[in-house]
Write an enzyme that holds these catalytic residues in place. Structure first.
Site, PDB file in Angstrom:
ATOM      1  N   ASP A  93       0.872  -1.178   0.000  1.00  9.89           N
ATOM      2  CA  ASP A  93       0.000   0.000   0.000  1.00  9.89           C
ATOM      3  C   ASP A  93       0.910   1.230   0.000  1.00  9.89           C
ATOM      4  O   ASP A  93       1.497   1.571   1.030  1.00  9.89           O
ATOM      5  CB  ASP A  93      -0.895   0.010   1.241  1.00  9.89           C
ATOM      6  CG  ASP A  93      -1.882  -1.151   1.288  1.00  9.89           C
ATOM      7  OD1 ASP A  93      -1.622  -2.183   0.650  1.00  9.89           O
ATOM      8  OD2 ASP A  93      -2.904  -1.021   1.986  1.00  9.89           O
ATOM      9  N   LYS A 157      -6.881   3.469  -2.573  1.00 11.51           N
ATOM     10  CA  LYS A 157      -7.188   3.364  -1.146  1.00 11.51           C
ATOM     11  C   LYS A 157      -7.396   4.762  -0.590  1.00 11.51           C
ATOM     12  O   LYS A 157      -6.709   5.701  -0.998  1.00 11.51           O
ATOM     13  CB  LYS A 157      -6.034   2.642  -0.453  1.00 11.51           C
ATOM     14  CG  LYS A 157      -6.104   2.571   1.063  1.00 11.51           C
ATOM     15  CD  LYS A 157      -4.912   1.787   1.609  1.00 11.51           C
ATOM     16  CE  LYS A 157      -4.787   1.905   3.112  1.00 11.51           C
ATOM     17  NZ  LYS A 157      -3.609   1.171   3.651  1.00 11.51           N
ATOM     18  N   LYS A 186     -10.085   0.256  -1.686  1.00 11.54           N
ATOM     19  CA  LYS A 186      -9.908  -0.085  -0.272  1.00 11.54           C
ATOM     20  C   LYS A 186     -10.245   1.133   0.578  1.00 11.54           C
ATOM     21  O   LYS A 186      -9.733   2.225   0.338  1.00 11.54           O
ATOM     22  CB  LYS A 186      -8.473  -0.538   0.011  1.00 11.54           C
ATOM     23  CG  LYS A 186      -8.216  -0.815   1.497  1.00 11.54           C
ATOM     24  CD  LYS A 186      -6.798  -1.331   1.735  1.00 11.54           C
ATOM     25  CE  LYS A 186      -6.481  -1.437   3.221  1.00 11.54           C
ATOM     26  NZ  LYS A 186      -5.108  -1.962   3.476  1.00 11.54           N
TER      27      LYS A 186
END
Length: 223
Positions: A93, A157, A186
């Site tokens: 991430d 995300k 996400k």
């Protein structure tokens, strides 16, 4: 609302606090095994330990890259990503360089993400781009999502959880409407209860980053 998969499989069970200790990481992995979460999400220094603790399970490991500011060099992000993949992560991430993005340097942003994506390909890894939505306008959320598609990422995300606020369902919806089926979304940051979690999923999130995953699952099972 009908879930497209079991609720436990939405969760990246997360511990990213700078003061996180090894016993807390061990507890995180034990909980992830017990609830069969999709993954644990940790800082890179704990990836190798998590790989050891989760060996023989289907719980994956996600590691954060350029976290939490995203303002390091591209080479630094690539190096950190490779370290994570080499030690057992299957996903990273990475944080968007928000300042450069706001400067309008789209080429840098695409190349920054793409460099990590190319490294991930060597390990068949997944890249999620953390937009830090609390620092962006609605139009900027849309544009950053579009650049993430161009760069070849697999997810966008919402948040690090280390800034002004975390995920908002309205931002998740913008991201989902922008990426469509090209990328997944996400939601992370401030998701501490079942109702908030379900709102994020309804808005289009297919993955939830949370440290409260166990409590959310208990509340879900209680219903």
């Amino acid at each position: 609302m009908k879930l497209v998969k079991p609720l436990n499989k939405y969760f990246d069970h997360t511990l990213l606090k700078p003061e996180a200790t090894l016993p807390q990481i061990e507890k995180l992995c034990m909980e992830a095994k017990e609830y069969d979460f999709y993954s644990v999400c940790v800082n890179t220094c704990y990836v190798e330990k998590c790989a050891e603790l989760l060996k023989g399970t289907d719980v994956k490991i996600a590691a954060v890259i350029g976290f939490p500011l995203g303002a390091c060099t591209t080479a630094t992000k690539v190096f950190e990503a490779e370290e994570a993949f080499r030690k057992g992560a299957s996903e990273v991430d990475m944080v968007l360089n928000v300042g450069v993005f706001k400067d309008g340097n789209d080429e840098f942003i695409v190349n920054d993400i793409r460099a990590v994506v190319e490294k991930a390909k060597e390990y068949r890894g997944i890249v999620k781009v953390i937009l830090e939505t609390c620092l962006l306008t609605k139009e900027e959320i849309k544009k950053a999502s579009e650049l993430s598609i161009t760069a070849g990422a697999q997810f966008v995300k919402t948040s690090t959880g280390f800034n002004k606020y975390g995920a908002l369902a309205e931002d998740v919806e913008i991201m989902k409407n922008t990426v469509g089926d090209s990328l997944e979304v996400k939601a992370s940051g401030g998701i501490r209860d079942l109702d908030t979690c379900l709102k994020m999923i309804e808005a289009g999130a297919t993955r939830i980053g949370a440290s409260a995953s166990v409590q959310i699952m208990k509340d879900y099972e209680g219903k």
